[in-house]
Design an enzyme around this catalytic site. Structure first.
Site, PDB file in Angstrom:
ATOM      1  N   ALA A 154       0.830  -1.205   0.000  1.00 43.41           N
ATOM      2  CA  ALA A 154       0.000   0.000   0.000  1.00 43.41           C
ATOM      3  C   ALA A 154       0.864   1.254   0.000  1.00 43.41           C
ATOM      4  O   ALA A 154       0.570   2.235  -0.707  1.00 43.41           O
ATOM      5  CB  ALA A 154      -0.939  -0.004   1.205  1.00 43.41           C
ATOM      6  N   TYR A 155       1.943   1.223   0.776  1.00 45.26           N
ATOM      7  CA  TYR A 155       2.890   2.348   0.785  1.00 45.26           C
ATOM      8  C   TYR A 155       3.470   2.571  -0.614  1.00 45.26           C
ATOM      9  O   TYR A 155       3.525   3.704  -1.107  1.00 45.26           O
ATOM     10  CB  TYR A 155       4.001   2.054   1.785  1.00 45.26           C
ATOM     11  CG  TYR A 155       5.206   2.957   1.692  1.00 45.26           C
ATOM     12  CD1 TYR A 155       5.195   4.225   2.247  1.00 45.26           C
ATOM     13  CD2 TYR A 155       6.374   2.526   1.052  1.00 45.26           C
ATOM     14  CE1 TYR A 155       6.302   5.055   2.170  1.00 45.26           C
ATOM     15  CE2 TYR A 155       7.486   3.340   0.971  1.00 45.26           C
ATOM     16  CZ  TYR A 155       7.449   4.606   1.532  1.00 45.26           C
ATOM     17  OH  TYR A 155       8.550   5.431   1.449  1.00 45.26           O
ATOM     18  N   ALA A 156       3.886   1.499  -1.262  1.00 43.11           N
ATOM     19  CA  ALA A 156       4.456   1.620  -2.609  1.00 43.11           C
ATOM     20  C   ALA A 156       3.448   2.200  -3.588  1.00 43.11           C
ATOM     21  O   ALA A 156       3.812   2.966  -4.487  1.00 43.11           O
ATOM     22  CB  ALA A 156       4.942   0.257  -3.092  1.00 43.11           C
ATOM     23  N   MET A 157       2.172   1.852  -3.425  1.00 46.51           N
ATOM     24  CA  MET A 157       1.135   2.417  -4.289  1.00 46.51           C
ATOM     25  C   MET A 157       1.059   3.929  -4.161  1.00 46.51           C
ATOM     26  O   MET A 157       0.866   4.642  -5.150  1.00 46.51           O
ATOM     27  CB  MET A 157      -0.220   1.794  -3.951  1.00 46.51           C
ATOM     28  CG  MET A 157      -0.371   0.351  -4.399  1.00 46.51           C
ATOM     29  SD  MET A 157      -1.890  -0.394  -3.748  1.00 46.51           S
ATOM     30  CE  MET A 157      -3.140   0.623  -4.554  1.00 46.51           C
ATOM     31  N   THR A 158       1.225   4.446  -2.936  1.00 51.78           N
ATOM     32  CA  THR A 158       1.183   5.904  -2.762  1.00 51.78           C
ATOM     33  C   THR A 158       2.322   6.572  -3.520  1.00 51.78           C
ATOM     34  O   THR A 158       2.166   7.651  -4.092  1.00 51.78           O
ATOM     35  CB  THR A 158       1.265   6.300  -1.277  1.00 51.78           C
ATOM     36  OG1 THR A 158       2.563   5.993  -0.730  1.00 51.78           O
ATOM     37  CG2 THR A 158       0.195   5.606  -0.466  1.00 51.78           C
TER      38      THR A 158
END
Length: 254
Positions: A154-158
């Site tokens: 999810a962090y990488a998606m941001t």
């Protein structure tokens, strides 16, 4: 003090600690007046300002909580109390979410996107009237947009969203001579990565890089300082991999 950023004003979000602090110190050393943004740790922000000033630079701290309604407007209101224009914007502030997808709640997801993607978007939106022609925007992304790491998906998606914004802004702001680039760090020794204190974990992290070491804030700061300078005026819309060559090839056979 004199340097290649003399006469420039820079804003570094999350500039009180970690990578942001390293960037703020370097921009100050290169001659910029640095606005050191912080969300909650006033002591760390003041220490960063003091260190910049002790080295002959100029800086001031400003507080704004990100990821809440009105965050960008609050940030710029604080900025305007000490400055009347901007040359360099570094979107560095962010939070991490260490969970695989099955453990991410909607609240977790909304929070990490609010801080890491939504806040930079609206900081830029409300900052464009303050950003002078010929200015610089640098967005701090992550190597995890290139390297699969399910534990921080999810962090990488941001950060993927931040890289998409980099491209669109570079196209839009080019006619004003403003460059927009993103810098993608690998594993960096900051308080956010306190797990590096474990020798075995540190050795494993260091082995990802072709240099067999963990990154330091200064490694990233030098790249950002280049992108902020006149020397980088012909570089825009780029994602600079700053992982120390992490996982460039396949793992060797056993």
């Amino acid at each position: 003090m004199s340097g290649r950023l003399d006469g420039k004003t820079a804003l570094v979000t999350g500039g009180s600690r970690g990578i942001g602090r390293g960037i703020a110190l370097r921009l100050g050393a290169d001659g910029a007046r640095v606005a050191v943004h912080y969300g909650g740790n006033e002591t760390a922000a003041k220490e960063t300002v003091t260190e910049i000033e002790a080295a002959g630079g100029r800086a001031f701290a400003l507080r704004a909580e990100l990821g809440v309604p009105g965050d960008a407007e609050a940030l710029w209101a604080a900025f305007d109390r000490d400055a009347d224009g901007l040359d360099i914007l570094v979107n560095n502030a962010g939070i991490t979410l260490y969970e695989t997808i099955e453990n991410v709640t909607e609240e977790d997801y909304d929070r990490v996107f609010a801080v890491n993607a939504k806040a930079p978007f609206f900081i830029v939106k409300h900052g464009l009237e303050r950003l002078r022609d010929g200015g610089r925007i640098v967005n701090v992304s992550t190597g995890a947009t290139r390297i699969a790491m399910p534990g921080i998906g999810a962090y990488a998606m941001t950060k993927g969203a931040l890289e998409a914004m980099t491209l669109s802004l570079a196209q839009q702001l080019g006619p004003r001579g403003i460059t927009v680039n993103s810098v993608a760090p690998g594993i960096v020794e900051t308080d956010m990565n306190a797990w590096l204190a474990d020798p075995a974990a540190r050795a494993e992290a260091a082995a990802y890089s072709v240099f067999d070491r963990v990154g330091q804030p200064a490694d990233l700061a030098g790249i950002v300082a280049f992108l902020a300078s006149d020397d980088a005026g012909w570089v825009t819309g780029q994602r600079i991999d700053a992982t120390g060559g992490s996982l460039l090839g396949l793992a060797p056979a056993a």
